[in-house]
Design an enzyme around this catalytic site. Structure first.
Site, PDB file in Angstrom:
ATOM      1  N   HIS A 181       3.400  -3.595   8.422  1.00  0.00           N
ATOM      2  CA  HIS A 181       2.630  -3.714   7.192  1.00  0.00           C
ATOM      3  C   HIS A 181       1.259  -4.351   7.411  1.00  0.00           C
ATOM      4  CE1 HIS A 181       1.791  -5.292   3.059  1.00  0.00           C
ATOM      5  NE2 HIS A 181       2.318  -4.141   2.713  1.00  0.00           N
ATOM      6  N   ASP A 240      -0.079 -11.636   6.406  1.00  0.00           N
ATOM      7  CA  ASP A 240       0.978 -10.622   6.383  1.00  0.00           C
ATOM      8  C   ASP A 240       2.037 -10.879   7.442  1.00  0.00           C
ATOM      9  OD1 ASP A 240       2.162  -7.789   6.090  1.00  0.00           O
ATOM     10  OD2 ASP A 240       0.486  -7.770   4.702  1.00  0.00           O
ATOM     11  N   SER A 265      -0.150  -2.384  -1.986  1.00  0.00           N
ATOM     12  CA  SER A 265      -0.428  -2.894  -0.642  1.00  0.00           C
ATOM     13  C   SER A 265      -1.642  -2.217  -0.039  1.00  0.00           C
ATOM     14  CB  SER A 265       0.766  -2.631   0.282  1.00  0.00           C
ATOM     15  OG  SER A 265       1.688  -3.669   0.246  1.00  0.00           O
TER      16      SER A 265
END
EC number: 3.4.21.75
Length: 566
Positions: free
Chosen positions: A155, A114, A329
């Site tokens: 994220h 990520d 996600s």
């Protein structure tokens, strides 16, 4: 040598922009205990400190009736059904019985591919593993995210928290596998190309058990992208050599392009036979508005849904917490956490064992009010949005602990029958046939139990997005492998593109397969040319030991038919 080109990869955590306090879409899209005494840490001193803390927290919980003392535990509705009406069907991932077995992910290593990982976060630092962490963008061993733009690189930290937030430390929430080791492989904080992806996907497969990725090509309803040569080689190496030859586990978010009529069959990361593609369900057990569909989706976990539905609680930047993680996600890391529990229960599971276990133990009953469910020829229920259903951690772990490794994998390629007329004309359905009985008659290619099916397609057409494809198995099972994509106006067609389906899992593939190809909505002037098509079957000669686990997938009539065919 390859000339590298910059590619766009988006984080799959997109939610409606009308929710003012939500995240906005980013570009490449990241897709959006009772007996916990063995602690995963790097030193004995750290082990002892954490053991004392968990023991004290357990005593607190026993005295006060709470399971965990973490501040967001009561908001983790997907780990414990928090609804007051107990008459409603239970809607959670069934992890609490797993913790009662003493299974918490201990000893399993999960790497989050990520935009970075805030590894000094109070709820992550004790589970952080620097040996499976790397910053591909900068070539360092430190995957810390950048903080210049608030929230821009949160994220990866959010995805990691879902998996391995520490339990009973009073901070944030509880990870699904709250004693797993978590690492961060940073690749989305800079220019992305095939080399960057290959380096990330191939980082230390000898010690990483699970890679989880919540990003991919843009979910814009137009893109048609697959892993490049280096990324493909990295995944292939991970499957063949990772985990001492048992194969690395690659978990992938299925995509958030539902509102743009996107189809995850046009995403080569989701469509790889080597990845575990995970879709989303809302708190009410519905398909979210952003959900994409395709027959490559293996199973489902939870995420956000309509406005009134809760989102996912997890860690956030600057040592904070959030209850706003969303999109597919958020679904993929939950699946990665469940698979970490399974690997603690049985370290000998191969990458194919994992896929069989997911299919065998996922539950469609909790989602069966949604349209689109169908039963394949051996009794598996399947839905293009949900795969084989909602993952059930307890059922998966129990089956994994006593699992018999599946038989050796075989592959058979079937070219299409000769077509005297290869024209594709608007409004006319073309039928392409694949004689699998003939092509797969050789003993070394014979398959009796089907796993993945691929269609390698080459064709020219003026507007790619108007095309639909349906694959019909010899059993009669009909699967849509490509739906219309209204925004895809490309005239490039398909060039050896692989569509993948798991919907016919378990069936006998012998016989003639048919592919229906049609344009129902394009211009009357549209016409194109059908190029080379190939059917690729993956499976085994012998049946896996499903009945050992109480499965009634194969009824007597089907067994008799199989025996007769043999």
């Amino acid at each position: 040598m390859d000339q590298q080109k910059i590619v766009r990869r988006d984080k799959r955590d997109y939610v409606s922009l009308s929710i003012l306090d939500s995240e906005k879409p980013l570009r490449r899209e990241k897709r959006l205990p009772w007996n916990a005494y063995g602690i995963s840490s790097n030193t004995i001193e750290k082990d002892e400190r954490k053991h004392r803390r968990v023991y004290s927290a357990n005593r607190y919980n026993q005295n006060h009736g709470a399971l965990f003392n973490d501040e967001l535990w009561d908001l983790e509705w997907y780990l414990q059904d928090t609804r007051s009406d107990k008459k409603l069907p239970k809607l959670d991932l069934n992890v609490l019985p797993v913790y009662k077995l003493g299974v918490t992910g201990r000893g399993v290593r999960v790497a989050v591919l990520d935009d970075g990982l805030e590894h000094d976060h109070d709820d992550l630092r004790n589970n952080y593993d620097p040996d499976i962490s790397y910053n591909v963008n900068e070539g360092t061993n430190n995957p810390m995210p950048r903080y210049e733009a608030t929230g821009m690189n949160a994220h990866g930290t959010r995805c990691a928290g879902e998996i391995a937030m520490e339990a009973n430390n009073g901070k944030c929430g509880v990870g699904v596998a709250f004693e797993a080791s978590i690492g961060g492989i940073k690749l989305l904080d800079g220019l992305v190309n095939d080399r960057v992806e290959g380096e990330a996907l191939g980082f230390k497969p000898e010690i990483v058990d699970i890679y989880t990725a919540s990003w991919g090509p843009p979910d814009d309803g137009r893109s048609l992208e697959a892993p490049g040569r280096l990324a493909r080689e990295a995944i292939d190496r991970g499957i063949k050599k990772g985990r001492n030859g048992k194969g690395s586990i690659y978990v992938w978010a299925s995509g958030n392009g539902g509102s743009r009529y996107d189809n995850c069959g046009c995403d080569g990361y989701v469509g790889s036979i080597y990845t575990v593609a995970i879709g989303s369900a809302s708190q009410t057990g519905r398909s979210p508005w952003y959900s994409e569909k395709c027959p490559a989706i293996l199973a489902t976990t939870y995420s956000s849904g309509a406005y009134q539905d809760q989102m996912i609680a997890t860690t956030d930047l600057r040592n904070t917490c959030t209850i706003k993680h969303t999109g597919t996600s958020a679904s993929a890391p939950l699946a990665a956490g469940i698979l970490a529990l399974a690997l603690q229960a049985n370290k000998d599971l191969t990458w194919r064992d994992i896929q069989h276990l997911i299919i065998l133990t996922s539950d469609y009953n909790l989602l069966n009010d949604n349209p689109g469910w169908f039963k394949n020829a051996v009794g598996f229920w399947y839905n293009l949005h949900f795969g084989f259903g909602l993952m059930n951690a307890y059922a998966l772990v129990r089956a994994a602990s006593n699992w018999t490794t599946v038989p050796e994998k075989r592959m058979c390629e079937v070219p299409r029958e000769f077509m005297s007329d290869a024209k594709l004309i608007h409004g006319t359905m073309r039928v392409i046939r694949f004689p699998a009985a003939k092509s797969c008659s050789n003993v070394s290619k014979r398959i009796a139990f089907l796993e993945h099916v691929e269609i390698e397609a080459s064709l020219e057409y003026p507007r790619r997005g108007v095309l639909e494809m349906y694959l019909i198995a010899p059993s009669g099972t009909r699967v849509q492998i490509l739906s219309r994509r209204n925004l895809d106006d490309s005239a490039d067609g398909f060039d050896k593109w692989k569509f993948m389906s798991v919907a016919t899992w378990g069936e006998d593939p012998r016989g003639t397969w048919m592919l229906h190809l049609v344009d129902k909505i394009g211009s009357a002037a549209y016409n194109g040319t059908i190029g080379e098509f190939k059917l690729i079957l993956h499976g085994t000669r012998r049946l896996p030991h499903y009945r050992k686990y109480g499965s009634r997938i194969y009824d007597g009539a089907y067994e008799e038919k199989r025996k007769a065919a043999r």
